[in-house]
Design a protein around this motif. Structure first.
Motif, PDB file in Angstrom:
ATOM      1  N   THR A   1      -0.035  -0.525   9.649  1.00  0.00           N
ATOM      2  CA  THR A   1      -0.620  -0.148   8.491  1.00  0.00           C
ATOM      3  C   THR A   1      -0.942   1.060   8.428  1.00  0.00           C
TER       4      THR A   1
ATOM      5  N   ASN B   1       8.851  -1.914  -1.369  1.00  0.00           N
ATOM      6  CA  ASN B   1       7.776  -3.002  -1.021  1.00  0.00           C
ATOM      7  C   ASN B   1       6.676  -2.052  -0.380  1.00  0.00           C
TER       8      ASN B   1
ATOM      9  N   PRO C   1       5.799  -0.772  -6.406  1.00  0.00           N
ATOM     10  CA  PRO C   1       5.102  -0.048  -5.041  1.00  0.00           C
ATOM     11  C   PRO C   1       5.159   1.735  -5.146  1.00  0.00           C
TER      12      PRO C   1
ATOM     13  N   GLN D   1       2.225  -3.704   0.257  1.00  0.00           N
ATOM     14  CA  GLN D   1       1.046  -4.803   0.178  1.00  0.00           C
ATOM     15  C   GLN D   1      -0.289  -4.195   0.675  1.00  0.00           C
TER      16      GLN D   1
ATOM     17  N   GLY E   1       2.581  -4.721  -5.402  1.00  0.00           N
ATOM     18  CA  GLY E   1       3.449  -5.532  -5.290  1.00  0.00           C
ATOM     19  C   GLY E   1       4.796  -5.400  -6.218  1.00  0.00           C
TER      20      GLY E   1
ATOM     21  N   ASN F   1       3.463  -3.290   5.163  1.00  0.00           N
ATOM     22  CA  ASN F   1       4.641  -3.814   4.911  1.00  0.00           C
ATOM     23  C   ASN F   1       5.607  -2.657   3.591  1.00  0.00           C
TER      24      ASN F   1
ATOM     25  N   ARG G   1      -4.353  -3.614  -6.201  1.00  0.00           N
ATOM     26  CA  ARG G   1      -4.214  -4.948  -5.547  1.00  0.00           C
ATOM     27  C   ARG G   1      -3.477  -5.799  -6.452  1.00  0.00           C
TER      28      ARG G   1
ATOM     29  N   LEU H   1      -2.455   0.345   3.149  1.00  0.00           N
ATOM     30  CA  LEU H   1      -1.224  -0.497   2.644  1.00  0.00           C
ATOM     31  C   LEU H   1      -0.456  -1.253   3.736  1.00  0.00           C
TER      32      LEU H   1
END
Length: 512
Positions: A479, A507, A426, A509, A423, A456, A419, A454
């Motif tokens: 996802t 990237n 990655p 998230q 970002g 994006n 977490r 995860l």
């Protein structure tokens, strides 16, 4: 002669990396991976964390500790190798004894209560002295050695302790000494030379015979505490009994048995057995989430032996589980007043402080606990405090210590680390692979290597076809579940299997 010649040749071949030496106990020539100074260093730097992880020192009866130290030094004085021997009694009910390299030796309270004489104590300590003097424990470390600059990880996790599964620390080489069996020859060797030391020191070597006879009976009864303690690393056998009988017959008759002296030395500890039994029952109740019974057993133990800090910590643990944090802190205070240098009390009080929002006090206690024994819960909680404070680098440092391990605490650290860091980095959490597709163009597969979903996820492809370098970004739709794999066709080619993968994960998230 041929065997000796082969040994000499082996020594010559390996001289650049190792040394040949004569074992001071057995007189045999051996290959050694480390010198005596490093061997002593191994023991010294692992002695404190080993003692901490096994319940700490038994300080309720200092006279008993002095007595055991005296018996140990009496034997060490007649041993075949001069080392900085130390002997300590540990506050642990599991019957066990162990030796670290360099002569650092421990015996548990739980084993002392099973012995019947000073000569039996001498048999245990003499046996452990030989393990250190003859380099048995050092060889175990060498065989499983994971050294960095010849420095061992100093924190160990053990399963025979109330505090097992809390410690962290790389290789955990020293911990293997408690659970790895010594070889048959090492055990027989330690019995034989230990009995020689007993005779030299004036003890009746028959104590080693009666000791092994008792161990064989207990192993046949398969007592679980023995199986998880001494028998795990020192398996008894009728062969050892017979060998000890033969050795005793060849030694001078007589010598001290010291039954009455041992009874006097053990009087206070024997009287405390019911209190520790109540404590162990309370620990079991707590493991079953029965806090009411745990509190009842803690009270019973305290009534019988009010000076024992572990009992107040048990009461604190029950209050902590019941989310009565202020009461838990009060009990940990009581424990620390009675024993100020045990990691567990600071660890638990720090966790209780953190629950109340007092991060300053929590950090102080948790950092203190780490100086005594590095543990996963301490690192995790310190990481969470640092993350709340906005100290990302410090939080990541703590999380990474724990995240390589196993269990619930490690899983929490892994999740918290993802977490906080996915970002920025990655590529540390999403794995990639490049392959040619059916059309010969580049296909990129990505795998979510975390325990969290995860989204994006993006890849940046830099492709050079010889005349022109092209760069493009592609995204994984939707996802990607934990452990799941997705493929992205780039349309760039041709791409040959086995070529360098021209992709970076740009990237990702957490999808929460």
């Amino acid at each position: 002669m041929k065997a000796l010649h082969r040994m000499i040749v082996s020594c010559a071949v390996l001289l650049a990396l190792t040394a040949c030496s004569v074992n001071p106990v057995t007189g045999k020539r051996e290959l050694t991976l480390v010198g005596e100074a490093t061997e002593i260093q191994m023991g010294e730097q692992n002695y404190l964390p080993m003692r901490q992880s096994q319940g700490g020192e038994y300080d309720i009866d200092p006279l008993l500790s002095d007595y055991v130290q005296g018996v140990g030094q009496r034997l060490a004085a007649v041993s075949d190798r001069e080392l900085p021997y130390e002997f300590v009694v540990l506050n642990n009910s599991v019957p066990n004894a162990w030796a670290l390299p360099g002569g650092k030796i421990a015996i548990n309270r739980g084993l002392l209560t099973e012995l019947g004489s000073e000569s039996e104590l001498a048999a245990v300590l003499g046996h452990e002295i030989v393990h250190a003097a003859a380099r048995h424990s050092a060889r175990q470390m060498e065989q499983g050695m994971l050294l960095q600059g010849l420095v061992l990880a100093t924190a160990v996790a053990t399963s025979d302790s109330d505090y097992g599964n809390m410690a962290v620390g790389g290789a955990g080489v020293a911990a293997q000494l408690l659970s790895s069996r010594y070889g048959r020859s090492a055990e027989l060797e330690s019995d034989y030379y230990g009995m020689q030391y007993m005779a030299r020191a004036g003890y009746n070597p028959e104590g080693a015979v009666s000791l092994q006879q008792t161990f064989v009976r207990l192993s046949e009864g398969r007592r679980t505490d023995w199986l998880s303690g001494l028998f795990a690393s020192h398996p008894p056998s009728q062969e050892r009994v017979d060998a000890n009988l033969k050795t005793a017959a060849a030694l001078p008759a007589g010598g001290e048995s010291g039954e009455e002296r041992y009874r006097r030395a053990m009087a206070k500890t024997m009287a405390a057995i019911p209190a520790y039994e109540a404590y162990e029952e309370g620990r079991k109740a707590l493991a079953d989430n029965n806090t009411a019974l745990a509190l009842q057993k803690a009270e019973a133990a305290i009534q019988q032996l009010p000076d024992e800090a572990h009992f107040y910590a048990l009461r604190g643990d029950a209050r902590l589980l019941d989310k009565k944090y202020d009461m838990a802190i009060t009990n940990y205070d009581s424990a620390i007043r009675r024993r100020s240098e045990f990691f567990y009390y600071y660890l638990q009080r720090g966790r209780a402080y953190e629950r109340t929002g007092n991060d300053v006090a929590a950090e102080s206690d948790l950092e203190k606990s780490l100086t005594l024994l590095p543990t996963a819960p301490a690192h995790l909680t310190l990481g969470q405090i640092a993350a709340r404070r906005g100290d990302r680098s410090r939080a990541i440092e703590h999380y990474r210590v724990v995240a390589q391990g196993e269990g619930e605490v490690a899983q929490q650290a892994q999740s918290d680390l993802v977490r906080l860091d996915v970002g920025e980095n990655p590529g540390n959490y999403v794995q990639k692979r490049c392959d040619p597709g059916s059309d010969g163009n580049l296909v990129v597969s990505v795998r979510n290597a975390t325990q969290l979903p995860l989204r994006n996820i993006a890849i940046l492809v830099t492709y050079n076809d010889g005349s022109l370098q092209r760069q493009m970004e592609r995204r994984v739709s939707g996802t990607l579940a934990a452990g799941a794999v997705a493929s992205v066709a780039t349309g760039l080619g041709p791409y040959a299997a086995g070529s360098a993968c021209p992709v970076v994960i740009s990237n990702a998230q957490v999808a929460e």
